[in-house]
Design an enzyme around this catalytic site. Structure first.
Site, PDB file in Angstrom:
ATOM      1  N   ASP A  94      -0.598   8.375   1.781  1.00  0.00           N
ATOM      2  CA  ASP A  94      -1.934   8.487   1.090  1.00  0.00           C
ATOM      3  C   ASP A  94      -1.587   9.054  -0.093  1.00  0.00           C
ATOM      4  OD1 ASP A  94      -3.271   7.421   3.378  1.00  0.00           O
ATOM      5  OD2 ASP A  94      -4.099   9.336   4.019  1.00  0.00           O
TER       6      ASP A  94
ATOM      7  N   ARG B 176      -1.108   0.065  -0.944  1.00  0.00           N
ATOM      8  CA  ARG B 176      -2.523   0.093  -0.559  1.00  0.00           C
ATOM      9  C   ARG B 176      -3.300   0.441  -1.963  1.00  0.00           C
ATOM     10  NH1 ARG B 176      -4.396   4.888   2.624  1.00  0.00           N
ATOM     11  NH2 ARG B 176      -3.625   3.806   4.516  1.00  0.00           N
TER      12      ARG B 176
HETATM   13  C1  LIG Z   1      -8.105   2.274   4.532  1.00  0.00           C
HETATM   14  C2  LIG Z   1      -8.664   3.223   3.214  1.00  0.00           C
HETATM   15  C3  LIG Z   1      -7.828   4.285   2.719  1.00  0.00           C
HETATM   16  C4  LIG Z   1      -7.916   4.818   1.845  1.00  0.00           C
HETATM   17  N1  LIG Z   1      -7.023   5.950   1.319  1.00  0.00           N
HETATM   18  C5  LIG Z   1      -7.143   6.579   0.323  1.00  0.00           C
HETATM   19  C6  LIG Z   1      -6.415   7.256  -0.330  1.00  0.00           C
HETATM   20  O1  LIG Z   1      -4.960   7.327   0.279  1.00  0.00           O
HETATM   21  N2  LIG Z   1      -6.399   8.209  -1.461  1.00  0.00           N
HETATM   22  C7  LIG Z   1      -7.964   8.195  -2.174  1.00  0.00           C
HETATM   23  O2  LIG Z   1      -7.982   8.384  -3.087  1.00  0.00           O
HETATM   24  N3  LIG Z   1      -8.735   7.194  -1.567  1.00  0.00           N
HETATM   25  C8  LIG Z   1      -8.536   6.523  -0.320  1.00  0.00           C
HETATM   26  N4  LIG Z   1      -9.456   5.713   0.039  1.00  0.00           N
HETATM   27  C9  LIG Z   1     -11.064   5.798  -0.467  1.00  0.00           C
HETATM   28  C10 LIG Z   1     -11.064   4.859  -1.593  1.00  0.00           C
HETATM   29  O3  LIG Z   1     -10.363   5.481  -2.671  1.00  0.00           O
HETATM   30  C11 LIG Z   1     -12.694   4.950  -1.799  1.00  0.00           C
HETATM   31  O4  LIG Z   1     -13.032   6.114  -2.140  1.00  0.00           O
HETATM   32  C12 LIG Z   1     -13.629   4.345  -0.694  1.00  0.00           C
HETATM   33  O5  LIG Z   1     -13.020   3.354  -0.243  1.00  0.00           O
HETATM   34  C13 LIG Z   1     -14.916   3.920  -1.381  1.00  0.00           C
HETATM   35  O6  LIG Z   1     -14.660   3.000  -2.381  1.00  0.00           O
HETATM   36  P1  LIG Z   1     -15.106   1.465  -2.112  1.00  0.00           P
HETATM   37  O7  LIG Z   1     -14.165   0.534  -2.762  1.00  0.00           O
HETATM   38  O8  LIG Z   1     -15.277   1.169  -0.580  1.00  0.00           O
HETATM   39  O9  LIG Z   1     -16.488   0.984  -2.984  1.00  0.00           O
HETATM   40  P2  LIG Z   1     -17.664   1.855  -2.972  1.00  0.00           P
HETATM   41  O10 LIG Z   1     -18.579   1.231  -4.118  1.00  0.00           O
HETATM   42  O11 LIG Z   1     -17.488   3.426  -2.830  1.00  0.00           O
HETATM   43  O12 LIG Z   1     -18.326   1.389  -1.510  1.00  0.00           O
HETATM   44  C14 LIG Z   1     -18.987   0.202  -1.162  1.00  0.00           C
HETATM   45  C15 LIG Z   1     -19.879   0.474  -0.133  1.00  0.00           C
HETATM   46  O13 LIG Z   1     -19.011   0.807   1.192  1.00  0.00           O
HETATM   47  C16 LIG Z   1     -19.648   1.713   1.936  1.00  0.00           C
HETATM   48  N5  LIG Z   1     -18.981   3.065   1.957  1.00  0.00           N
HETATM   49  C17 LIG Z   1     -17.911   3.248   1.290  1.00  0.00           C
HETATM   50  N6  LIG Z   1     -17.404   4.420   1.719  1.00  0.00           N
HETATM   51  C18 LIG Z   1     -17.984   4.795   2.734  1.00  0.00           C
HETATM   52  C19 LIG Z   1     -18.171   6.029   3.370  1.00  0.00           C
HETATM   53  N7  LIG Z   1     -17.134   6.998   3.367  1.00  0.00           N
HETATM   54  N8  LIG Z   1     -19.014   6.271   4.360  1.00  0.00           N
HETATM   55  C20 LIG Z   1     -20.104   5.564   4.498  1.00  0.00           C
HETATM   56  N9  LIG Z   1     -20.048   4.151   3.763  1.00  0.00           N
HETATM   57  C21 LIG Z   1     -19.105   4.051   2.586  1.00  0.00           C
HETATM   58  C22 LIG Z   1     -21.412   2.006   1.267  1.00  0.00           C
HETATM   59  O14 LIG Z   1     -22.156   0.892   1.814  1.00  0.00           O
HETATM   60  C23 LIG Z   1     -20.912   1.576  -0.069  1.00  0.00           C
HETATM   61  O15 LIG Z   1     -22.090   1.068  -0.870  1.00  0.00           O
HETATM   62  C24 LIG Z   1      -9.225   4.596   1.037  1.00  0.00           C
HETATM   63  C25 LIG Z   1     -10.304   3.866   1.559  1.00  0.00           C
HETATM   64  C26 LIG Z   1      -9.722   3.032   2.692  1.00  0.00           C
HETATM   65  C27 LIG Z   1     -10.736   1.913   2.872  1.00  0.00           C
END
Ligand SMILES: Cc1cc2nc3c(=O)[nH]c(=O)nc-3n(C[C@H](O)[C@H](O)[C@H](O)COP(=O)(O)OP(=O)(O)OC[C@H]3O[C@@H](n4cnc5c(N)ncnc54)[C@H](O)[C@@H]3O)c2cc1C
Length: 305
Positions: free
Chosen positions: A125, A175
């Protein structure tokens, strides 16, 4: 950050732990490894792969890094023994990164070696920007000896364009996510639309250069863009996978799987669930509003259900 987000974060310490636990249940598999294995089985039965994450980061003494390493070895054993279609995701600071790259390298190497024995895979990560250089250094060292290890890039960081180009030349397994940490303006994009464009641009570059990409997002527009790119490039579903967090955007998850794409769910578990939940919200308060709306059934994601 909206006033609503600030209010929710401000109220957090007043909310009794069992209530936080109740609402966290959707996002965290449980306290024990058996809980995570049971969740993984359920997800596998729905056609999803998993990546398992032991909650915990920023350890205080070196010994904790050895304990994390040993637990991850047990997780890999359990995945193998239970026939789970899944791999592991690790946090470098939980493996001792803040005590030096050598310590983290040795600990992560042990896990990558065990994964290799099982034909399995380890995802490193990406944490906040103070750890990016060290994390990529550890990844680069591991990549010299192993092909069953991948790393994460964050589309919000301005440096990621260069990092992605360089890692793609190494044939890295990446990722791609937006990035969860609130970073200084000098090094990161803040505007939601710019981060989306950065994501799409980097994703397309990585896929064109032949990198395997874990497309980690719940943003429906980005999911559409990813589908457009893989269609344009005529990519086989074995060249990429979608990735989502446990309990988030389940309806969209089903759509992606039903269309024949591979999808992996991030399954966190462990006794550090409370610290994890509250720390995440303090680090990125805009999540508070998102989760609160979701619990109240008012998020755009919920309305899709
Ligand atoms: C499998 C996976 C691994 C990840 N690993 C990392 C990492 O190593 N380092 C890092 O910095 N970030 C990591 N992230 C987090 C990522 O960077 C984002 O902060 C997160 O995915 C939200 O961004 P989004 O692209 O989903 O868009 P957004 O616009 O933030 O979210 C889109 C929609 O998804 C829903 N949503 C998103 N997140 C959440 C939540 N936590 N709880 C409830 N609803 C939510 C909401 O409905 C939102 O409107 C990871 C995410 C995923 C899916």
């Amino acid at each position: 950050m909206s006033i609503f987000d600030r209010v929710i974060v401000g109220l957090m310490p007043l909310i009794p732990k069992p209530i936080v636990g109740f609402f966290s249940r959707r996002y965290i598999a449980g306290v024990h490894l058996e809980d995570a294995i049971a969740e993984a089985r359920r997800l596998n039965a729905c056609g999803c792969m998993v990546t398992m994450d032991l909650l915990g980061e920023h350890i205080k003494v070196k010994e904790e890094s050895f304990a994390a390493r040993d637990t991850y070895l047990e997780i890999l054993d359990a995945i193998e023994k239970n026939g789970i279609d899944g791999n592991v995701s690790i946090k470098p600071t939980q493996f001792g990164l803040t005590f030096g790259t050598d310590l983290a390298y040795e600990n992560i190497r042990a896990v990558v070696e065990r994964a290799k024995e099982y034909g399995n895979f380890v995802r490193i990560d990406m944490e906040d920007s103070s750890t990016t250089d060290a994390t990529l250094e550890v990844y680069g060292r591991l990549r010299k000896d192993f092909d069953n290890v991948g790393v994460v890039l964050q589309a919000c960081l301005r440096r990621t364009l260069d990092d992605a180009a360089r890692l793609a030349e190494m044939g890295a397994n990446i990722r791609l996510c937006k990035g969860i940490y609130v970073e200084p303006y000098a090094i990161s994009w803040r505007d939601r639309e710019i981060i989306r464009r950065s994501y799409v641009y980097i994703l397309e570059m990585l896929l064109r250069k032949g990198s395997y990409v874990g497309i980690a997002t719940h943003d429906e527009l980005l999911v559409w863009e990813a589908m457009r790119i893989v269609h344009d490039l005529g990519l086989d579903p074995s060249c990429y996978e979608f990735q989502m967090l446990l309990g988030v955007s389940e309806r969209l998850r089903e759509v992606i799987v039903s269309e024949g794409h591979r999808l992996r769910v991030y399954v966190p578990y462990g006794k550090d669930w409370y610290a994890y939940s509250t720390r995440r919200l303090k680090e990125n308060p805009s999540l508070a509003g998102t989760i609160a709306l979701d619990i109240l059934g008012l998020s755009p994601d919920r309305r899709r259900r």
